[in-house]
Design an enzyme around this catalytic site. Structure first.
Site, mmCIF file in Angstrom:
data_model
loop_
_atom_site.group_PDB
_atom_site.id
_atom_site.type_symbol
_atom_site.label_atom_id
_atom_site.label_comp_id
_atom_site.label_asym_id
_atom_site.label_seq_id
_atom_site.Cartn_x
_atom_site.Cartn_y
_atom_site.Cartn_z
ATOM 1 N N GLU A 1 0.732 -1.215 0.058
ATOM 2 C CA GLU A 1 -0.076 -0.090 -0.033
ATOM 3 C C GLU A 1 0.916 1.317 0.165
ATOM 4 O O GLU A 1 0.348 2.377 0.361
ATOM 5 C CB GLU A 1 -0.941 0.152 1.344
ATOM 6 C CG GLU A 1 -1.813 -1.022 1.378
ATOM 7 C CD GLU A 1 -2.778 -1.111 2.411
ATOM 8 O OE1 GLU A 1 -3.972 -0.254 2.329
ATOM 9 O OE2 GLU A 1 -2.540 -1.858 3.524
ATOM 10 N N LYS A 26 24.388 5.222 13.511
ATOM 11 C CA LYS A 26 23.890 5.659 12.320
ATOM 12 C C LYS A 26 22.990 4.843 11.481
ATOM 13 O O LYS A 26 23.320 3.611 11.519
ATOM 14 C CB LYS A 26 24.837 6.432 11.327
ATOM 15 C CG LYS A 26 25.239 7.613 12.020
ATOM 16 C CD LYS A 26 26.134 8.383 10.815
ATOM 17 C CE LYS A 26 26.733 9.786 11.520
ATOM 18 N NZ LYS A 26 27.466 10.525 10.342
#
Length: 400
Positions: A268, A363
């Site tokens: 979706e 990170k």
């Protein structure tokens, strides 16, 4: 000619000093604009890829010596099919003609030639020219023609070539931007020039969209009955929709070319160019995955098996298997995530080589392609956090 002499012909052809193994070949219908003489659209009813139909390649390549050469290079060849081409091919195909005429499911390449023979003298629609070409790709190099571009896109959509395996460099410069009405392409300049007449006669086409690429369903019949596409506009030609069980809902969903899902998947959200989704994953409403066409990202993203991308999330790194991205957050290469020592240890247990940091700060790029990570934003502090996922992602089997 008998079946045995046909086999002998193919054997001699392949042993000839000029023989080259094709990457792919096929016969296509080509629509050409009358004003610019550019190729607007190409359609291959049958695609032969990597070793398929060697006898047909020998037959058609032999017949091409009697056809007009349109393009020839070390990487590609294109010939325009004429009556002599057909006659020469039918001679060599003699042992199979009776069966082909009685059963349309047999000898697909012969069926293509028989259909072209019946169509060659028919008038085409106003505003375009129709031609039939025999196209061969020998080497996977940057595209040189529209015909080879469409062949590569079809190979990707059919799964004959894996996603990200083909060189598509140059494709945008080759494909013309046209107005599509159903499966019919219209040259934009021709429409502008004839706008008054077409509108006053009530013949102006109902234009569905304007693009260089056709839609997936305009060129491809889904290869599995349980592939569901609820909106034709949401999938571009050159996408791959896996081995069955794929469902794509309307709304914000989209799959670009050279991207797609490897198996059962609920989509979706937006699967951008070069993104690959693993089997069993769920891309939530409005979720976006970064592609490589623009914006500076050059590292193609893969999403592992049984992942969940929450509603309106943004993913800019690859995910391993069984990962979760909470709704509304962005997991990007430079995003800093806090992981506790306890959770980092759990992540390391299923990801050999994962480095546990003393400060607990990672990170996004350091977490790329790691398995079993749940990405979240702390609702109290606003800090981005990650931890070992403890939730099993399962698709609704009734839907897939």
């Amino acid at each position: 000619m008998s079946v045995e002499t046909f086999k002998e012909f193919v054997d001699r052809f392949e042993k000839g000093h000029n023989y080259r193994e094709p990457l792919g070949f096929g016969i296509c219908r080509v629509e050409i604009g009358r004003k610019s003489n550019k190729v607007l659209s190409v359609t291959y009813p049958v695609l032969n890829w990597k070793g398929e139909s060697k006898g047909s390649f020998a037959t058609l390549k032999n017949a091409s010596s009697h056809a007009s050469e349109i393009h020839k290079s070390e990487n590609e060849e294109i010939f325009e099919i004429n009556q002599t081409f057909l006659d020469e091919a039918f001679k060599i195909y003699t042992p199979f003609m009776s069966e082909s005429l009685s059963d349309k499911s047999k000898h697909k390449n012969i069926q293509v030639l028989l259909t072209i023979k019946a169509l060659m003298n028919k008038k085409c629609a106003k505003g375009k020219k129709i031609s039939y070409h025999f196209c061969v790709i020998y080497n996977d190099k940057p595209c040189e023609t529209v015909q080879s571009s469409y062949m590569k896109l079809l190979a990707l959509s059919l799964g004959k070539a894996p996603l990200r395996s083909l060189c598509l460099d140059g494709i945008f410069g080759l494909l013309s931007n046209v107005a599509w009405s159903g499966n019919v392409p219209y040259e934009l300049d021709w429409l502008r020039e004839n706008e008054i007449e077409l509108k006053l006669k009530g013949e102006f086409p109902a234009i569905d969209f304007v693009d260089k690429f056709p839609r997936y369903l305009m060129q491809v019949i889904p290869q599995h009955d349980n592939i569901r596409l609820l909106d034709t506009a949401k999938t571009r030609f050159g996408a791959y929709l896996g081995s069955g069980g794929y469902t794509q809902m309307p709304g914000a969903s989209y799959v670009n070319f050279n991207a797609g899902a490897m198996g059962a998947c609920m989509n979706e959200g937006r699967i951008s160019s070069s993104v690959i989704i693993g089997e069993g994953s769920d891309v939530g409403g409005g979720a976006s995955i970064l592609g490589v066409l623009s914006g500076g990202n050059s590292d193609p993203i893969s999403i592992g098996k049984n992942c969940l991308l929450g509603v309106n999330s943004c993913t800019g790194i690859s995910l391993g298997d069984a990962c979760i991205v909470d709704g509304g957050i962005a997991v990007l290469a430079g995003t800093i995530f806090k992981i506790s020592q306890e959770e980092a240890q759990k992540i390391a247990e299923i990801n050999p080589g994962f480095e546990i940091k003393d400060n607990g700060l990672y990170k996004g790029r350091e977490l790329s392609a790691k398995n079993g990570i749940h990405f979240r934003q702390d609702s109290k502090t606003g800090q981005m956090i990650a931890f070992r996922s403890n939730r099993k992602i399962e698709l609704n089997t009734a839907l897939h």
